[in-house]
Design a protein around this motif. Structure first.
Motif, PDB file in Angstrom:
ATOM      1  N   THR A  26       5.498  -9.617   4.200  1.00 33.77           N
ATOM      2  CA  THR A  26       4.995  -9.991   2.880  1.00 33.77           C
ATOM      3  C   THR A  26       5.997  -9.586   1.810  1.00 33.77           C
ATOM      4  O   THR A  26       6.755  -8.633   1.976  1.00 33.77           O
ATOM      5  CB  THR A  26       3.648  -9.299   2.569  1.00 33.77           C
ATOM      6  N   TYR A  28       6.149  -8.016  -1.716  1.00 29.90           N
ATOM      7  CA  TYR A  28       5.247  -7.153  -2.472  1.00 29.90           C
ATOM      8  C   TYR A  28       5.661  -6.959  -3.930  1.00 29.90           C
ATOM      9  O   TYR A  28       5.010  -6.218  -4.665  1.00 29.90           O
ATOM     10  CB  TYR A  28       5.162  -5.780  -1.793  1.00 29.90           C
ATOM     11  N   ARG A  40      -3.486  -1.097   1.970  1.00 31.32           N
ATOM     12  CA  ARG A  40      -3.389  -0.275   3.189  1.00 31.32           C
ATOM     13  C   ARG A  40      -4.766   0.159   3.659  1.00 31.32           C
ATOM     14  O   ARG A  40      -5.054   0.166   4.841  1.00 31.32           O
ATOM     15  CB  ARG A  40      -2.508   0.945   2.924  1.00 31.32           C
ATOM     16  N   LEU A  43      -6.571  -2.802   5.249  1.00 29.10           N
ATOM     17  CA  LEU A  43      -6.016  -3.182   6.555  1.00 29.10           C
ATOM     18  C   LEU A  43      -6.551  -2.286   7.667  1.00 29.10           C
ATOM     19  O   LEU A  43      -6.637  -2.714   8.811  1.00 29.10           O
ATOM     20  CB  LEU A  43      -4.492  -3.143   6.519  1.00 29.10           C
ATOM     21  N   THR A  47      -3.497  -0.546  11.511  1.00 26.15           N
ATOM     22  CA  THR A  47      -2.475  -1.389  10.899  1.00 26.15           C
ATOM     23  C   THR A  47      -1.687  -0.553   9.901  1.00 26.15           C
ATOM     24  O   THR A  47      -2.266   0.200   9.140  1.00 26.15           O
ATOM     25  CB  THR A  47      -3.132  -2.575  10.174  1.00 26.15           C
ATOM     26  N   SER A  48      -0.365  -0.690   9.947  1.00 26.44           N
ATOM     27  CA  SER A  48       0.453   0.034   8.973  1.00 26.44           C
ATOM     28  C   SER A  48       1.213  -0.967   8.108  1.00 26.44           C
ATOM     29  O   SER A  48       1.643  -2.016   8.581  1.00 26.44           O
ATOM     30  CB  SER A  48       1.423   0.989   9.670  1.00 26.44           C
ATOM     31  N   TYR A  49       1.350  -0.629   6.853  1.00 27.72           N
ATOM     32  CA  TYR A  49       2.034  -1.470   5.878  1.00 27.72           C
ATOM     33  C   TYR A  49       3.250  -0.679   5.420  1.00 27.72           C
ATOM     34  O   TYR A  49       3.130   0.325   4.717  1.00 27.72           O
ATOM     35  CB  TYR A  49       1.084  -1.778   4.714  1.00 27.72           C
ATOM     36  N   ALA A  78       7.799  -6.153   2.796  1.00 20.95           N
ATOM     37  CA  ALA A  78       6.981  -5.118   3.418  1.00 20.95           C
ATOM     38  C   ALA A  78       6.514  -5.677   4.755  1.00 20.95           C
ATOM     39  O   ALA A  78       6.212  -6.863   4.880  1.00 20.95           O
ATOM     40  CB  ALA A  78       5.791  -4.769   2.542  1.00 20.95           C
ATOM     41  N   THR A  80       3.878  -5.538   7.910  1.00 17.52           N
ATOM     42  CA  THR A  80       2.557  -5.126   8.350  1.00 17.52           C
ATOM     43  C   THR A  80       2.561  -5.127   9.873  1.00 17.52           C
ATOM     44  O   THR A  80       2.668  -6.183  10.497  1.00 17.52           O
ATOM     45  CB  THR A  80       1.478  -6.095   7.830  1.00 17.52           C
ATOM     46  N   LEU A  93      -4.980  -9.881   4.632  1.00 20.37           N
ATOM     47  CA  LEU A  93      -3.817 -10.188   3.798  1.00 20.37           C
ATOM     48  C   LEU A  93      -4.067 -11.426   2.937  1.00 20.37           C
ATOM     49  O   LEU A  93      -3.731 -11.443   1.750  1.00 20.37           O
ATOM     50  CB  LEU A  93      -2.575 -10.397   4.669  1.00 20.37           C
TER      51      LEU A  93
END
Length: 173
Positions: A26, A28, A40, A43, A47-49, A78, A80, A93
């Protein structure tokens, strides 16, 4: 960033690429820190951003065996990393991007396929795994109920026919 620091970052990113079931990229630019924190949180834990330098992300993706992300890793990106149901992450998202126009889904990778931004956003329109399983269970139940009805209908019809014949013979006699 010095070379040893870059090697550590690449190793960490490579591990995240390997462990992820899907990856979404993405843009950002324009999001505030509270908005990124909110994303975050939405999500979830699995899930990590992560914001990473594109060059390091390209190297890490190649080391993890993912090809085709080079064209998508441009500009402020970024990443994800999704573990588990990647359809739910795509929906999160997409919904967040609707309310925060600064977030743009630029692409993704899932099940061995690289997706451009439009295709990655379309993943959000698919049913999630729990929804598909529920639909499948409902279809199986309906089919089983139909089969049970058919198996009981024939003997019931035969018994009624025999009973009607018996009554007819008793009336004739």
């Amino acid at each position: 960033m010095k070379r040893p620091e870059k090697e550590v970052v690449v190793a960490a990113l490579t591990e995240q690429f390997r462990n992820a079931d899907a990856v979404y990229l993405t843009e950002y630019r324009g999001l505030t820190v509270p908005q990124v924190s909110e994303l975050r949180e939405k999500l979830g834990r699995d899930t990590s951003y992560t914001v990473a330098k594109n060059t390091l992300a390209r190297i890490a993706a190649k080391e993890a065996g993912i090809e085709g992300l080079d064209d998508l890793l441009k500009g402020p990106t970024a990443i994800t990393f999704v573990k588990g149901d990647f359809i739910e992450a795509a929906k999160t998202l997409r919904d967040f991007a609707k309310t925060n126009k600064a977030l743009v889904i630029s692409g993704g990778y899932a099940d061995g396929t690289v997706y451009d931004g439009e295709s990655a956003a379309k993943l959000a329109d698919m049913m999630s795994r729990p929804q598909l399983l529920a639909k499948f269970a409902g279809d199986v139940k309906a089919t089983t109920a139909k089969a049970a009805y058919l198996f009981t209908a024939l003997p019931t019809k035969a018994v009624r026919t025999i009973d009607a014949l018996r009554e007819k013979q008793e009336q004739a006699a």
